[in-house]
Design a protein around this motif. Structure first.
Motif, PDB file in Angstrom:
ATOM      1  N   ILE A  12       2.292  15.428  -2.218  1.00  0.00           N
ATOM      2  CA  ILE A  12       3.559  14.726  -2.416  1.00  0.00           C
ATOM      3  C   ILE A  12       3.356  13.220  -2.341  1.00  0.00           C
ATOM      4  O   ILE A  12       3.921  12.463  -3.121  1.00  0.00           O
ATOM      5  CB  ILE A  12       4.617  15.195  -1.377  1.00  0.00           C
ATOM      6  CG1 ILE A  12       5.045  16.631  -1.724  1.00  0.00           C
ATOM      7  CG2 ILE A  12       5.834  14.279  -1.355  1.00  0.00           C
ATOM      8  CD1 ILE A  12       5.938  17.298  -0.728  1.00  0.00           C
ATOM      9  N   LYS A  13       2.486  12.813  -1.420  1.00  0.00           N
ATOM     10  CA  LYS A  13       2.243  11.370  -1.266  1.00  0.00           C
ATOM     11  C   LYS A  13       1.555  10.789  -2.492  1.00  0.00           C
ATOM     12  O   LYS A  13       1.825   9.656  -2.874  1.00  0.00           O
ATOM     13  CB  LYS A  13       1.364  11.119  -0.042  1.00  0.00           C
ATOM     14  CG  LYS A  13       2.185  10.921   1.209  1.00  0.00           C
ATOM     15  CD  LYS A  13       1.333  10.270   2.259  1.00  0.00           C
ATOM     16  CE  LYS A  13       2.055  10.118   3.573  1.00  0.00           C
ATOM     17  NZ  LYS A  13       1.103  10.142   4.688  1.00  0.00           N
ATOM     18  N   ASN A  14       0.677  11.536  -3.089  1.00  0.00           N
ATOM     19  CA  ASN A  14      -0.096  11.052  -4.237  1.00  0.00           C
ATOM     20  C   ASN A  14       0.725  10.319  -5.280  1.00  0.00           C
ATOM     21  O   ASN A  14       0.427   9.178  -5.594  1.00  0.00           O
ATOM     22  CB  ASN A  14      -0.807  12.222  -4.905  1.00  0.00           C
ATOM     23  CG  ASN A  14      -2.252  12.279  -4.486  1.00  0.00           C
ATOM     24  OD1 ASN A  14      -2.761  11.296  -3.940  1.00  0.00           O
ATOM     25  ND2 ASN A  14      -2.899  13.398  -4.720  1.00  0.00           N
ATOM     26  N   PRO A  15       1.748  10.959  -5.839  1.00  0.00           N
ATOM     27  CA  PRO A  15       2.491  10.261  -6.900  1.00  0.00           C
ATOM     28  C   PRO A  15       3.442   9.188  -6.378  1.00  0.00           C
ATOM     29  O   PRO A  15       3.918   8.378  -7.152  1.00  0.00           O
ATOM     30  CB  PRO A  15       3.291  11.382  -7.585  1.00  0.00           C
ATOM     31  CG  PRO A  15       3.269  12.522  -6.672  1.00  0.00           C
ATOM     32  CD  PRO A  15       2.179  12.345  -5.694  1.00  0.00           C
ATOM     33  N   LEU A  16       3.716   9.154  -5.063  1.00  0.00           N
ATOM     34  CA  LEU A  16       4.718   8.204  -4.560  1.00  0.00           C
ATOM     35  C   LEU A  16       4.283   6.748  -4.727  1.00  0.00           C
ATOM     36  O   LEU A  16       5.092   5.907  -5.109  1.00  0.00           O
ATOM     37  CB  LEU A  16       5.039   8.498  -3.086  1.00  0.00           C
ATOM     38  CG  LEU A  16       5.889   9.743  -2.850  1.00  0.00           C
ATOM     39  CD1 LEU A  16       6.148   9.932  -1.356  1.00  0.00           C
ATOM     40  CD2 LEU A  16       7.220   9.656  -3.576  1.00  0.00           C
ATOM     41  N   THR A  17       3.013   6.464  -4.464  1.00  0.00           N
ATOM     42  CA  THR A  17       2.554   5.078  -4.572  1.00  0.00           C
ATOM     43  C   THR A  17       2.689   4.539  -5.996  1.00  0.00           C
ATOM     44  O   THR A  17       3.308   3.492  -6.198  1.00  0.00           O
ATOM     45  CB  THR A  17       1.115   4.950  -4.031  1.00  0.00           C
ATOM     46  OG1 THR A  17       1.084   5.616  -2.775  1.00  0.00           O
ATOM     47  CG2 THR A  17       0.699   3.512  -3.879  1.00  0.00           C
TER      48      THR A  17
END
Ligand code: ADP
Length: 222
Positions: A12-17
């Motif tokens: 989930i964190k991957n695409p957030l940045t």
């Protein structure tokens, strides 16, 4: 579970940045009154929507997996369940044709959770479609036959096959070879089938395709 939760958080964190970054850039471009605002808006919107869809599929895969244990079993017709799954894919898949060979079986009663049975075959057919390269005409053949006290369903594709070095891993939770995959599908499928005292196995040939087999016990009426 802890490992799985870590993995999900990571996915989930991957695409957030990149999502945050592209919005910030868009905001700056707007402040600077950049002349190509329209194209920028178009581009960023498209990327963000794609990322959101990825996040959403990760969330559904995880929640499907988490929802697993409670089976509410009843007498269901496996042929009927297969027909409804196949119909759904027929309506939504462009380059792939679907065949259902019933080998003279009219009704195939098993004692299982209908929801879970649909999930099993939805996953197997979805994987079959995804294994077929875009430029190739897809053919997915589903068969049902009876062997002693079991119904055996096969789902065959003309896709890439499974590489030798990953054959041992495909049922392991989290294992995936797809960029947007969660690797939970087959782990869940195996869990459902085995909890229902069934069996699942596959045969694969590189560049020819793969066939998954699921055997489920015939429900004999008392
Ligand atoms: P996901 O679809 O999210 O990757 P699965 O657990 O359903 O997760 O599948 C795990 C892996 O097994 C896939 O990434 C793929 O490499 C392999 N696989 C599954 N089904 C097939 C198939 N029909 N043909 C080729 N490879 C497959």
């Amino acid at each position: 579970w802890r490992e799985m939760a870590k993995q999900v958080a990571h996915e989930i964190k991957n695409p957030l940045t990149p999502m945050r970054l592209s919005i910030q850039l868009l905001q700056q471009a707007y402040k600077d009154k950049k002349p190509d605002m329209e194209q920028r808006l178009e581009r960023v919107t498209k990327t963000i929507i794609e990322q959101i869809d990825t996040l959403s599929s990760i969330a559904s895969a995880f929640s499907d997996f988490a929802k697993m244990p409670k089976a509410s079993n009843e007498r269901i017709d496996l042929c009927d369940s297969l027909e409804s799954v196949i119909e759904l894919f027929r309506e939504t898949s462009e380059n792939t044709s679907f065949e259902f060979e019933k080998n003279g079986i009219g009704e195939a009663f098993i004692f299982a959770d209908r929801e879970q049975v649909l999930r099993v075959f939805t996953n197997l057919i979805k994987n079959a479609i995804q294994a077929i390269p875009d430029e190739q005409e897809g053919k997915v053949i589903i068969t049902i036959s009876r062997q002693d006290d079991m119904f055996v369903v096969s789902v065959k594709d003309n896709g890439t096959g499974i590489d030798d070095d990953v054959i041992d891993k495909i049922f392991v939770p989290n294992f995936t070879t797809k960029t947007a995959g969660m690797g939970l599908g087959l782990a869940m499928v195996k869990n459902i089938v085995e909890t229902a005292s069934g069996r699942i196995w596959f045969e694969t040939t590189k560049d020819q395709g793969t066939t998954f087999f699921v055997a489920l016990k015939v429900y004999e009426e008392q």
